[in-house]
Design an enzyme around this catalytic site. Structure first.
Site, PDB file in Angstrom:
ATOM      1  N   GLU A   1      35.695  53.263 -33.726  1.00 52.91           N
ATOM      2  CA  GLU A   1      36.442  52.505 -32.845  1.00 52.91           C
ATOM      3  C   GLU A   1      37.799  52.639 -33.424  1.00 52.91           C
ATOM      4  OE1 GLU A   1      37.113  47.635 -31.980  1.00 52.91           O
ATOM      5  OE2 GLU A   1      34.927  48.302 -32.096  1.00 52.91           O
TER       6      GLU A   1
ATOM      7  N   GLU B   1      44.484  40.267 -31.482  1.00 52.01           N
ATOM      8  CA  GLU B   1      44.409  40.387 -33.046  1.00 52.01           C
ATOM      9  C   GLU B   1      45.024  39.587 -33.918  1.00 52.01           C
ATOM     10  OE1 GLU B   1      42.764  43.045 -32.809  1.00 52.01           O
ATOM     11  OE2 GLU B   1      42.929  44.259 -31.200  1.00 52.01           O
TER      12      GLU B   1
END
Length: 265
Positions: free
Chosen positions: A49, A60
């Protein structure tokens, strides 16, 4: 079958679980991205990824935010990210690569232009945090038409309707976000994860990968017991932050090899 689908099917046939590590393209330096990708594969990764740096990565936590900031200081763009994948493909034609990021860089290129460029580079799928399935049917179908998988996020708060939408438009695997929060936050309640995955499987017949909050081999093993794959990101970024640059690749490979060993025991 796409590379992602065939990879996860082969693992299931061997009763093994997938290991999906995440790094941010360009962090800690652009010249290390492709060596890191190869090191992760050497350590036992099944799918890679690769994060596309973005200035406002809303899903995030602080660790991956910092990684994005470092990559953006180097000016790493979507063009560069696709270049890293092309370079990786020169010597690895089998390991699936998933791009994870946000809509803005794709919209700037244009969806069709992005899909064609991603296919040419050797990308196998995308996770676009702010492309909900009910709003990107055309994008998902364009990806599928080019042998790439649109992968969607599900969370502890996903409704039954959203789960059904993911089942309709997603392919490759579904990504279950194990925590109510951002990447790298809190600790996973594996009992709760197991219950939610059971509910998701009523509708979603794809393999299910679990990410957010997996920090060590013990947690990875526990999560793998109730899922098809585990995704590890923030912990790898921390390894990069805490390593001298000349040791970063080796340390990341050693770390991911420890996770692989735990999953296979």
């Amino acid at each position: 079958m796409s590379r992602i689908q065939s990879t996860l099917a082969a693992l299931a046939a061997k009763n093994k679980k997938g290991l999906i590590p995440f790094i941010t393209a360009g962090d800690p330096a652009p010249e290390l991205t492709v060596p890191l990708m190869h090191a992760l594969v050497a350590g036992g990764a099944d799918i890679l990824e690769l994060g596309v740096p973005f200035s406002d990565p809303m899903a995030e936590g602080p660790v991956i935010q910092r990684a994005c900031e470092r990559a953006l200081v180097f000016g790493v763009s979507m063009h560069d990210v696709l270049g890293f994948v092309s370079e990786f493909r020169k010597t690895n034609s089998t390991t699936p690569v998933v791009l994870m990021g946000y809509a803005n860089p794709i919209e700037r290129m244009g969806q069709t232009n992005f899909v064609l460029a991603a296919k040419a580079a050797g990308v196998d799928g995308t996770i676009v945090v702010d492309y909900p399935p009910e709003e990107c049917e055309e994008f998902a179908e364009t990806l599928k038409a080019n042998d790439m998988d649109p992968i969607f996020l599900l969370s502890p708060t996903s409704t039954e309707e959203r789960i059904q939408q993911v089942a309709k438009f997603g392919s490759g695997f579904s990504y279950y976000v194990s925590l109510k929060g951002v990447t790298g936050a809190a600790n996973i309640d594996t009992k709760e994860v197991a219950e939610r995955i059971a509910a998701i499987r009523k509708y979603v017949k794809l393999p299910i990968g679990v990410g957010f909050g997996i920090r060590d081999a013990a947690t990875a093993k526990a999560v793998a017991a109730v899922s098809d794959a585990v995704v590890i990101g923030s912990r790898i970024i921390q390894e990069l932050e805490n390593s001298p640059r000349e040791q970063a690749v080796e340390r990341v490979q050693t770390f991911i090899a420890g996770i692989r060993k735990a999953l296979d025991e």
